[in-house]
Design a protein around this motif. Sequence first.
Motif, PDB file in Angstrom:
ATOM      1  N   MET A 301       0.833  -1.207   0.000  1.00 62.33           N
ATOM      2  CA  MET A 301       0.000   0.000   0.000  1.00 62.33           C
ATOM      3  C   MET A 301       0.867   1.257   0.000  1.00 62.33           C
ATOM      4  O   MET A 301       0.547   2.242  -0.667  1.00 62.33           O
ATOM      5  N   THR A 302       1.967   1.215   0.752  1.00 63.37           N
ATOM      6  CA  THR A 302       2.863   2.375   0.822  1.00 63.37           C
ATOM      7  C   THR A 302       3.542   2.634  -0.521  1.00 63.37           C
ATOM      8  O   THR A 302       3.620   3.786  -0.983  1.00 63.37           O
ATOM      9  N   LEU A 303       4.041   1.585  -1.144  1.00 60.25           N
ATOM     10  CA  LEU A 303       4.718   1.755  -2.429  1.00 60.25           C
ATOM     11  C   LEU A 303       3.758   2.283  -3.494  1.00 60.25           C
ATOM     12  O   LEU A 303       4.118   3.164  -4.290  1.00 60.25           O
ATOM     13  N   GLN A 304       2.525   1.761  -3.519  1.00 58.27           N
ATOM     14  CA  GLN A 304       1.544   2.247  -4.494  1.00 58.27           C
ATOM     15  C   GLN A 304       1.176   3.700  -4.209  1.00 58.27           C
ATOM     16  O   GLN A 304       0.979   4.494  -5.131  1.00 58.27           O
ATOM     17  N   SER A 305       1.078   4.076  -2.938  1.00 58.34           N
ATOM     18  CA  SER A 305       0.776   5.464  -2.596  1.00 58.34           C
ATOM     19  C   SER A 305       1.901   6.386  -3.052  1.00 58.34           C
ATOM     20  O   SER A 305       1.657   7.454  -3.627  1.00 58.34           O
ATOM     21  N   PHE A 306       3.132   5.966  -2.796  1.00 58.37           N
ATOM     22  CA  PHE A 306       4.267   6.819  -3.156  1.00 58.37           C
ATOM     23  C   PHE A 306       4.503   6.857  -4.661  1.00 58.37           C
ATOM     24  O   PHE A 306       5.143   7.788  -5.156  1.00 58.37           O
TER      25      PHE A 306
END
Length: 550
Positions: A301-306
């Motif tokens: 989720m963090t990688l997709q957000s960033f």
Amino acid sequence: MALFYVQGVPIGAVAIMLALVASMGGFIFGYDTGQISDILVMKDFKLRFATCGIPDDPSTCSFTNVRSGLIVGLLSIGTLFGALFGAPTADYLGRRYAMVVECGLFIIGVIIQITATSVWQQFAVGRLVSGLAVGALSAAVPMYQAETAPPQIRGSLTATYQLFITFGILVACLWIYYYVRSSPHHFTDCISIGTRSIGGAGSWRTVVGIGIVWPFILAIGILFMPESPRWLAKHGRLEEAGTSIARTRGVPPSEVKTDPVVVRELEEIRSNVEYEMTFTGGWLDCFKPGNKILYRTLLGMTLQSFQQLTGANYFFYYGATIFSSVGIQDSYVTQIILGAVNFVCTFGGIYVMEKFGRRVPLIIGGIWQAAWLFIFGAAGTAKVPADNPGIGKLMIVSACMFILGYAMTWAPGVWILIGETFPTRTRAKQGALATASNWLWNFLLAFFTPFIVSAIEFRYGFVFASCNLTGAVIVYFFLYESSELSLENVDQMYNDPDCKPWTSRQWAPPEYKDRRDLVEQVRAAESRKDATVEHKESATSSTDHATEKV
């Protein structure tokens, strides 16, 4: 028959075809996203759905911010929820049939749009329905590609999804240029050829209606591709799983049970499925800390957000507006340049992610992107760009260099990781949660960017630069290197307490010394198989020759 060999291991033509066919889902998103800005300025569309001061005079028609925002933004809202329901659909129907259903849903959305006559809400709802399909496809396609592709080229094949998104964006940029700057006879080489000269509702209905072609190609083409061997094995269909692996390897059906590569991969999948049968695979399981499941959910989720917080869509959504404000007369040409750089450099990204793995490109890419965004923000803040042509050109160069880095690292890299980071039992749901976070930030940035820019102007570049540096730090401390490993080995690596993200490049299963040893042993096994085949063919030839003499 193998099409070519990578690390001594055969790769079949089916492996390439399934990546290209499935990636049509990315083109669907790129094209559908890019077309709406042009439709909003078409005369007939404004007469039908905007508020007009004088009836039959499109020059007096305009959309309120709320109405245009809903028409444009409902696609992103649809993708958010579509990504979430796409997970159970892919688990229940299988990866291929899920994509067929989602293509059908997209076509329904298109039909709702082109049948609208005077009610703008109907057109907006049609985009919402299409968005549901796009979101579901964005979860299903990278997962299918990662589960089906040979490990040796998994990164390259999964990255084709991002390549097709950029192609759709480029086509949309060309549409903008031709509609705004060209007369009808200049339409020669883009999707919307001649639509400007089509009278009445045909102008916008043609552009929207052409969107039916892409899901039709995907829905028909994917039926000729093999199903995910992981999904087949999970449902007890091991023989079909072996056949699926053989097809992507170019191995004849008669050798499914004897080919060392196929046998080894199928055994890894089978043993992993048996192990995972002791666990459940519901939504709540995505947030359990055991086996680093929660860790990987949050990481995805963090990688997709960033990926969204890199700032790429700041240029893709508002590039024409940005460069108009810096004094560029033909901002649409600049937008085409950005789209072309994005598309062409994604080919480089496919090579980079396969050659150098996942961690190093993402770290270097984050630093590279941050540097050029700092230059972009500093140039736009130091002087008034509209009054200083040199500053405007520097900002364009900075934007292009940023897009170059993004297209070669974070754009394809994150989609690759979503397909290969999660365990089989929860992969669909974890991938859906990660993808949904991408669409959420996509919507938030698209909606709030005009308000933010009006407040801080080009200092917005500093915000994105900081996000890029943060993303690079997160990758260094939390992301494990998953290149060259089977999906089952990736799961094993994340659960190895002795393996850390910054040492993961050397990790290999216990029976191997390191990652290089793993690759060399796989190559050696394939060489032994080839030698055995040659020996059998030679023996057969000798026997036949002796028989002829007798």
